[in-house]
Design an enzyme around this catalytic site. Structure first.
Site, PDB file in Angstrom:
ATOM      1  N   GLU A 159      -6.150  -9.130   3.537  1.00  0.00           N
ATOM      2  CA  GLU A 159      -5.326  -8.491   4.571  1.00  0.00           C
ATOM      3  C   GLU A 159      -5.320  -9.395   5.792  1.00  0.00           C
ATOM      4  O   GLU A 159      -6.387  -9.717   6.328  1.00  0.00           O
ATOM      5  CB  GLU A 159      -5.865  -7.105   4.941  1.00  0.00           C
TER       6      GLU A 159
ATOM      7  N   GLN B 286       2.078  -6.144   5.512  1.00  0.00           N
ATOM      8  CA  GLN B 286       2.289  -5.794   4.130  1.00  0.00           C
ATOM      9  C   GLN B 286       3.727  -6.137   3.745  1.00  0.00           C
ATOM     10  O   GLN B 286       4.543  -6.402   4.627  1.00  0.00           O
ATOM     11  CB  GLN B 286       2.027  -4.310   3.919  1.00  0.00           C
TER      12      GLN B 286
ATOM     13  N   GLU C 235       0.841  -1.205   0.000  1.00  0.00           N
ATOM     14  CA  GLU C 235       0.000   0.000   0.000  1.00  0.00           C
ATOM     15  C   GLU C 235       0.872   1.250   0.000  1.00  0.00           C
ATOM     16  O   GLU C 235       2.028   1.225   0.451  1.00  0.00           O
ATOM     17  CB  GLU C 235      -0.887  -0.034   1.266  1.00  0.00           C
TER      18      GLU C 235
ATOM     19  N   TYR D 214      -6.892  -9.278  11.352  1.00  0.00           N
ATOM     20  CA  TYR D 214      -5.540  -9.040  11.867  1.00  0.00           C
ATOM     21  C   TYR D 214      -5.362  -9.697  13.232  1.00  0.00           C
ATOM     22  O   TYR D 214      -6.308  -9.768  14.026  1.00  0.00           O
ATOM     23  CB  TYR D 214      -5.281  -7.534  12.003  1.00  0.00           C
TER      24      TYR D 214
ATOM     25  N   ASN E  97     -12.308  -1.121  -0.926  1.00  0.00           N
ATOM     26  CA  ASN E  97     -11.628  -1.735   0.214  1.00  0.00           C
ATOM     27  C   ASN E  97     -12.279  -1.270   1.504  1.00  0.00           C
ATOM     28  O   ASN E  97     -12.526  -0.071   1.687  1.00  0.00           O
ATOM     29  CB  ASN E  97     -10.148  -1.307   0.230  1.00  0.00           C
ATOM     30  N   GLU E  98     -12.537  -2.187   2.394  1.00  0.00           N
ATOM     31  CA  GLU E  98     -13.099  -1.861   3.715  1.00  0.00           C
ATOM     32  C   GLU E  98     -14.153  -0.763   3.598  1.00  0.00           C
ATOM     33  O   GLU E  98     -14.081   0.266   4.278  1.00  0.00           O
ATOM     34  CB  GLU E  98     -11.988  -1.489   4.718  1.00  0.00           C
TER      35      GLU E  98
HETATM   36  O1  AHR Z   1      -3.004  -2.662   6.223  1.00  0.00           O
HETATM   37  C1  AHR Z   1      -3.266  -1.472   6.870  1.00  0.00           C
HETATM   38  C2  AHR Z   1      -4.729  -1.047   6.774  1.00  0.00           C
HETATM   39  O2  AHR Z   1      -5.501  -1.966   7.463  1.00  0.00           O
HETATM   40  C3  AHR Z   1      -5.330  -1.030   5.396  1.00  0.00           C
HETATM   41  O3  AHR Z   1      -5.089   0.154   4.716  1.00  0.00           O
HETATM   42  C4  AHR Z   1      -6.787  -1.172   5.684  1.00  0.00           C
HETATM   43  O4  AHR Z   1      -7.478  -1.785   4.634  1.00  0.00           O
HETATM   44  C5  AHR Z   1      -6.829  -1.944   6.974  1.00  0.00           C
HETATM   45  O5  AHR Z   1      -7.653  -1.380   7.902  1.00  0.00           O
END
Ligand code: AHR
Length: 494
Positions: free
Chosen positions: A295, A344, A25, A239, A172-173
């Site tokens: 992600e 990432q 990103e 995450y 995205n999101e």
């Molecule tokens: O990976 C960091 C961020 O996490 C990304 O930009 C977003 O999609 C997520 O909340």
């Protein structure tokens, strides 16, 4: 005793190589400094892309790379990032640190990166602040071969032939940074935007809808019901955060409490995938729509003294175990999970590579990707196992997890993770159904003397894979002495 039976004659489908995908990103030093240094840099580069980073990423066989975000995607206007660099618009990256984005890394540079890495591009379009026309024109710019305003503009900008673009994300999101939408509203927008994401010539786009935030199962239900038939993939983000979002915990300064909770949360990926898959099965029993976990990875507090908006964190042996455990879970769901992208690639979150000026180090996570690349596109083998537990303060997790695959040359690879930081595990592996006897067993291990061992610019090789000799053939069975906190991959030839 821990026992494993691998049925080498029962194959459970291909492990899509895209499960080993990545995500880069415009965030902190992922693109700028990490990948892109510009042609005039004193750091050796190919048309602006760092050579050292390129070589390291080529080594791990990146199959697919997602770009330009993340949250950045829904603020990105692609037209600002093409044409002569001097004329490119400068903007503020409001989401990530408020820094100036000069747009020097745009579509042409990203496509060049993918060509150099020999990987598939996965581009995420802007739904949050972009128009249908803008998205539609981006696809036309990249993939149309005939005469058209966008294809002509691409040629003026130096690219005659269209690129092949398979993977395209429609936002995205969008439940959060991508527009704070409700599932019902986004699913209608998805239906509308995707209509104008066209297939030009032989280019066939695999359309990925924005999916749920971890355990938001309602999002998946609504998306599948309203728009399932118009998508090829549905994304999902989860995450591994040891603390809470206010205090996520340190990447390096932690004790067994944080080690345990991190691995426990990593294992939770299995439950989350299972529940999303169950909903998807209801609407798509043929499993046509892929679950795209674009992600995932650990998210800790940023390193002291670094920009909080840059999400720069160190990477320890704990991250290696988190990566290994995730791969085993993804393999087990290979009927539905068609792609995943760790967050990432460089200098951000659970990165493969950290850079500091011209210096570059490889993280423990990188090494696990390298050890596991043998599973890419291999057939998953049926595994039955019974393992002891890793007990900590009255809670317990499976101490060991295992996965196995057979490649198209008949070679078998077995990967094992022992998450217990204090106890080794003795494991007996029976390989059933092998028509020939085993000729050779070789292995690689990544481990260290402490839970938070990591590589630094001064000590870049503290954690690195070495040859593993503790897998011994005994009367046709493999006896493995798996050290505490270790990831191992074995290669079996018969
Ligand atoms: O990976 C960091 C961020 O996490 C990304 O930009 C977003 O999609 C997520 O909340």
């Amino acid at each position: 005793m821990n026992n494993v039976i691998i049925n080498t004659d029962i194959q459970l489908g291909k492990i899509n190589k895209n499960i080993y995908g990545h995500f880069a990103e415009h965030l902190g030093r992922c693109i700028y400094g990490g990948i892109w240094v510009g042609e005039d840099s004193s750091i050796a580069n190919t048309k602006g892309i760092r050579n050292d980073v390129l070589a390291a990423l080529i080594e791990i066989n990146i199959p697919v790379l997602r770009w330009p975000g993340g949250c950045f995607a829904d603020e990105y206007h692609w037209k600002d990032g093409v044409g002569p660099k001097e004329g490119r618009k400068r903007m503020v990256n409001t989401h990530w640190g408020g820094v100036v984005e000069n747009n020097h890394f745009g579509t042409h540079e990203f496509m060049l990166l993918c060509e150099l890495l020999d990987c598939e591009p996965y581009i995420c379009g802007n739904v949050g602040s972009g128009t249908v026309q803008e998205m539609s024109e981006w696809v036309e710019y990249m993939t149309f071969d005939g005469e058209s305003p966008m294809a002509d503009w691409r040629r003026e900008n130096g690219r005659e032939k269209p690129w092949k673009l398979k993977y395209f994300g429609v936002g995205n999101e969008n439940w959060g940074c991508g527009g704070n939408m409700r599932a019902e509203y986004y699913s209608d927008l998805f239906r509308r935007y995707q209509t104008y994401v066209k297939n030009y010539g032989s280019n066939k786009i695999y359309k990925i809808a924005c999916g749920a935030n971890s355990d938001d199962y309602n999002w998946t239900e609504v998306l599948m019901e309203n728009a399932g038939r118009m998508m090829d993939g549905l994304s999902m983000h989860y995450y591994t955060v040891p603390g809470d979002w206010q205090d996520k915990g340190s990447a390096v300064d932690f004790a067994e409490d944080e080690w345990f909770i991190t691995l426990k949360k990593a294992y939770r990926m299995d439950e989350i995938i299972t529940k999303h898959s169950t909903i998807m099965d209801k609407y798509d029993p043929q499993k046509r729509v892929g679950l795209i976990i674009d992600e995932w990875g650990t998210w800790y507090n940023v390193e002291r003294g670094t920009n909080p908006g840059f999400l720069y964190q160190q990477n320890t042996l704990r991250d290696a175990l988190v990566a290994g455990v995730h791969f085993h879970i993804f393999h087990n769901h290979n009927d539905r999970v068609q792609m995943t992208n760790i967050a990432q690639t460089i200098n951000v979150l659970q990165a493969m590579i950290l850079t500091e000026g011209e210096k570059m180090i490889l993280t423990p996570t990188y090494h696990v990707f390298n050890m596991y690349k043998v599973h890419q596109d291999a057939e998953r083998l049926a595994v039955q196992s019974s393992f002891g537990s890793y007990e900590y303060k009255g809670e317990s997790l499976p101490q060991v997890s295992v996965t196995a695959s057979m490649n198209n040359e008949g070679k078998i690879h077995i990967s094992l993770c022992n998450i217990d930081p204090s106890n080794q595990a003795e494991i007996v592996i029976e390989l059933r159904g092998l028509s020939e006897t085993i000729k050779t067993v070789s292995g690689t291990i990544i481990t260290a003397g402490s839970m938070n061992a990591h590589n630094t610019f001064d000590h870049p090789e503290t954690v690195k894979p070495v040859s593993f000799k503790d897998a011994i053939l005994d009367k046709g069975e493999l006896v493995v002495h798996l050290p505490a906190m270790a990831v191992v991959t074995l290669a079996i030839e018969s």
